[in-house]
Design a protein around this motif. Structure first.
Motif, PDB file in Angstrom:
ATOM      1  N   THR A 138       0.865  -1.174   0.000  1.00  0.00           N
ATOM      2  CA  THR A 138       0.000   0.000   0.000  1.00  0.00           C
ATOM      3  C   THR A 138       0.906   1.229   0.000  1.00  0.00           C
ATOM      4  O   THR A 138       2.102   1.138   0.245  1.00  0.00           O
ATOM      5  N   VAL A 139       0.304   2.396  -0.250  1.00  0.00           N
ATOM      6  CA  VAL A 139       1.073   3.640  -0.261  1.00  0.00           C
ATOM      7  C   VAL A 139       0.288   4.738   0.438  1.00  0.00           C
ATOM      8  O   VAL A 139      -0.870   4.988   0.103  1.00  0.00           O
ATOM      9  N   ASP A 140       0.904   5.348   1.434  1.00  0.00           N
ATOM     10  CA  ASP A 140       0.430   6.576   2.066  1.00  0.00           C
ATOM     11  C   ASP A 140       1.659   7.465   2.231  1.00  0.00           C
ATOM     12  O   ASP A 140       2.429   7.312   3.185  1.00  0.00           O
ATOM     13  N   LYS A 141       1.864   8.365   1.291  1.00  0.00           N
ATOM     14  CA  LYS A 141       3.065   9.193   1.325  1.00  0.00           C
ATOM     15  C   LYS A 141       3.012  10.150   2.510  1.00  0.00           C
ATOM     16  O   LYS A 141       2.061  10.904   2.667  1.00  0.00           O
ATOM     17  N   PRO A 142       4.036  10.119   3.378  1.00  0.00           N
ATOM     18  CA  PRO A 142       4.038  11.019   4.532  1.00  0.00           C
ATOM     19  C   PRO A 142       4.300  12.459   4.101  1.00  0.00           C
ATOM     20  O   PRO A 142       4.909  12.701   3.053  1.00  0.00           O
ATOM     21  N   PRO A 143       3.848  13.425   4.896  1.00  0.00           N
ATOM     22  CA  PRO A 143       4.104  14.831   4.549  1.00  0.00           C
ATOM     23  C   PRO A 143       5.580  15.174   4.732  1.00  0.00           C
ATOM     24  O   PRO A 143       6.301  14.483   5.461  1.00  0.00           O
ATOM     25  N   PRO A 144       6.028  16.239   4.090  1.00  0.00           N
ATOM     26  CA  PRO A 144       7.437  16.638   4.227  1.00  0.00           C
ATOM     27  C   PRO A 144       7.835  16.957   5.666  1.00  0.00           C
ATOM     28  O   PRO A 144       9.024  16.913   6.002  1.00  0.00           O
ATOM     29  N   THR A 145       6.842  17.268   6.496  1.00  0.00           N
ATOM     30  CA  THR A 145       7.135  17.621   7.893  1.00  0.00           C
ATOM     31  C   THR A 145       7.180  16.417   8.825  1.00  0.00           C
ATOM     32  O   THR A 145       7.376  16.583  10.034  1.00  0.00           O
ATOM     33  N   ALA A 146       7.002  15.218   8.293  1.00  0.00           N
ATOM     34  CA  ALA A 146       6.970  14.018   9.134  1.00  0.00           C
ATOM     35  C   ALA A 146       8.274  13.858   9.908  1.00  0.00           C
ATOM     36  O   ALA A 146       9.361  14.024   9.360  1.00  0.00           O
ATOM     37  N   ARG A 147       8.125  13.519  11.186  1.00  0.00           N
ATOM     38  CA  ARG A 147       9.293  13.271  12.036  1.00  0.00           C
ATOM     39  C   ARG A 147       9.119  11.910  12.715  1.00  0.00           C
ATOM     40  O   ARG A 147       7.992  11.497  13.033  1.00  0.00           O
ATOM     41  N   TYR A 148      10.222  11.249  12.945  1.00  0.00           N
ATOM     42  CA  TYR A 148      10.226   9.911  13.512  1.00  0.00           C
ATOM     43  C   TYR A 148      10.876   9.999  14.892  1.00  0.00           C
ATOM     44  O   TYR A 148      12.077   9.805  15.046  1.00  0.00           O
ATOM     45  N   THR A 149      10.029  10.313  15.868  1.00  0.00           N
ATOM     46  CA  THR A 149      10.493  10.523  17.236  1.00  0.00           C
ATOM     47  C   THR A 149      10.109   9.335  18.113  1.00  0.00           C
ATOM     48  O   THR A 149       9.449   8.397  17.656  1.00  0.00           O
ATOM     49  N   LEU A 150      10.526   9.378  19.362  1.00  0.00           N
ATOM     50  CA  LEU A 150      10.327   8.267  20.289  1.00  0.00           C
ATOM     51  C   LEU A 150       8.874   7.804  20.303  1.00  0.00           C
ATOM     52  O   LEU A 150       7.963   8.600  20.524  1.00  0.00           O
ATOM     53  N   GLY A 151       8.666   6.511  20.043  1.00  0.00           N
ATOM     54  CA  GLY A 151       7.333   5.928  20.067  1.00  0.00           C
ATOM     55  C   GLY A 151       6.600   5.952  18.741  1.00  0.00           C
ATOM     56  O   GLY A 151       5.533   5.341  18.613  1.00  0.00           O
ATOM     57  N   THR A 152       7.155   6.625  17.738  1.00  0.00           N
ATOM     58  CA  THR A 152       6.531   6.634  16.414  1.00  0.00           C
ATOM     59  C   THR A 152       6.574   5.233  15.811  1.00  0.00           C
ATOM     60  O   THR A 152       7.588   4.538  15.873  1.00  0.00           O
ATOM     61  N   VAL A 153       5.461   4.834  15.203  1.00  0.00           N
ATOM     62  CA  VAL A 153       5.377   3.534  14.533  1.00  0.00           C
ATOM     63  C   VAL A 153       5.208   3.796  13.035  1.00  0.00           C
ATOM     64  O   VAL A 153       4.282   4.489  12.615  1.00  0.00           O
ATOM     65  N   ALA A 154       6.109   3.268  12.241  1.00  0.00           N
ATOM     66  CA  ALA A 154       6.085   3.495  10.798  1.00  0.00           C
ATOM     67  C   ALA A 154       6.371   2.191  10.070  1.00  0.00           C
ATOM     68  O   ALA A 154       6.795   1.202  10.668  1.00  0.00           O
ATOM     69  N   MET A 155       6.124   2.217   8.772  1.00  0.00           N
ATOM     70  CA  MET A 155       6.281   1.014   7.964  1.00  0.00           C
ATOM     71  C   MET A 155       7.581   1.052   7.179  1.00  0.00           C
ATOM     72  O   MET A 155       8.006   2.100   6.681  1.00  0.00           O
ATOM     73  N   ALA A 156       8.216  -0.100   7.092  1.00  0.00           N
ATOM     74  CA  ALA A 156       9.495  -0.222   6.402  1.00  0.00           C
ATOM     75  C   ALA A 156       9.295  -0.336   4.898  1.00  0.00           C
ATOM     76  O   ALA A 156       8.256  -0.800   4.421  1.00  0.00           O
TER      77      ALA A 156
END
Length: 225
Positions: A138-156
Motif C-alpha cells: 500500500t502507499v500513504d506518502k508522509p508529509p514533508p514535515t513528518a518526524r520519527y520521534t520516540l514511540g513513532t510507529v512506521a512502515m518499512a
C-alpha cells in the motif's frame, strides 16, 4: 547513525519450509504454535523458543477504516505489552492494511528480527529474515514535515520503492529523534507500554543489528472506540 533505508524492508524470494495462506476476511486467527515461557530473565522478559519461520500471504483489504472511530492495536510480547494508537485519517490505506493483517493473525508468533539500540526495533516479518511480507503493498506518502520521534510507529520499505510504500514490516522508534527522511508511512504512536518498547530496544547488538534475545509478538489484537 546507521542508515536504515536500504534494510528496513527488502522484497526478494525466500525459501522456507512452510507457506501459510491467511483467510481474506473474518476475525482474528488463532495463534499458530504459541510458544510457552520457561524462565524470566533479569530484564523481565520470559525466555521463549524461536517461532518456526513461515511465509504468510494475505489478501489486500479493499476498504478503509471508519475515520470517525479510534483504532488501536495491542501487541503482547514475552517482554510485556504495548498499544499503538493508529493514525487512521493520515494513513488510511496503510492503517487499513495493518488492522486487516492483525485481525488475520499475521503478526502472531513472529519476532522482532532487527533491534538497533537507541534507534529502532523492527518486526512484522513471519519469515524472520527481513525479506518477508504479505504479498501486496500500500502507499500513504508522509508529509514533508513528518518526524520519527520516540514511540513513532512506521512502515518499512526498500530504498527503491516510492515514499510511503508499505508491506507488513513495521518499526518503532526508540531514539528521541531517529532523524529519518520523510519516506516511511507513519501508522501511529505507542501510547501505552513505551517502557516495554524501550526494554525490547536494549536487546540488540549495535554491530550486527540482530536481537540478542528472542522477542516474540505472541498475540496482536485490535480495539475500536
Amino acid at each position: 547513525m546507521p542508515d536504515p533505508r536500504p534494510v528496513l524492508r527488502r522484497w526478494a524470494p525466500v525459501a522456507v519450509a512452510l507457506v501459510l495462506f491467511l483467510p481474506a476476511c473474518g476475525g482474528s486467527k488463532e495463534a499458530q504454535g504459541t510458544t510457552s515461557a520457561t524462565t524470566t530473565g533479569a530484564n523481565g522478559c520470559s525466555t521463549v523458543d524461536q517461532p518456526k519461520p513461515a511465509a504468510r500471504k494475505a489478501a489486500k483489504p479493499t476498504s478503509s477504516l471508519d475515520p470517525s472511530k479510534a483504532y488501536s492495536v495491542t501487541m503482547q510480547t514475552n517482554c510485556g505489552s504495548f498499544t499503538i494508537d493508529l493514525a487512521v485519517k493520515t494513513a488510511p490505506a496503510t492503517t487499513a492494511s495493518f488492522v486487516s493483517l492483525v485481525r488475520k493473525g499475521f503478526y502472531d508468533n513472529t519476532i522482532f528480527h532487527r533491534i538497533v539500540p537507541g534507534f529502532i526495533i523492527q518486526g512484522g516479518d513471519p519469515t524472520a529474515s527481513g525479506l518477508g511480507g504479505p504479498g501486496y503493498s500500500t502507499v500513504d506518502k508522509p508529509p514533508p514535515t513528518a518526524r520519527y520521534t520516540l514511540g513513532t510507529v512506521a512502515m518499512a520499505k526498500t530504498q527503491q520503492e516510492p515514499d510511503g510504500t508499505s508491506g507488513s514490516q513495521f518499526f518503532i522508534v526508540t531514539a528521541q529523534d531517529a532523524q529519518l527522511p520523510p519516506q516511511y508511512a507513519i501508522i501511529g504512536e505507542v501510547k501505552d507500554g513505551l517502557d516495554t518498547v524501550t526494554k525490547i530496544g536494549a536487546l540488540g547488538d549495535p554491530a550486527t543489528e540482530q536481537p540478542t534475545e528472542i522477542v516474540e509478538i505472541q498475540k496482536a489484537t485490535v480495539s475500536t472506540e
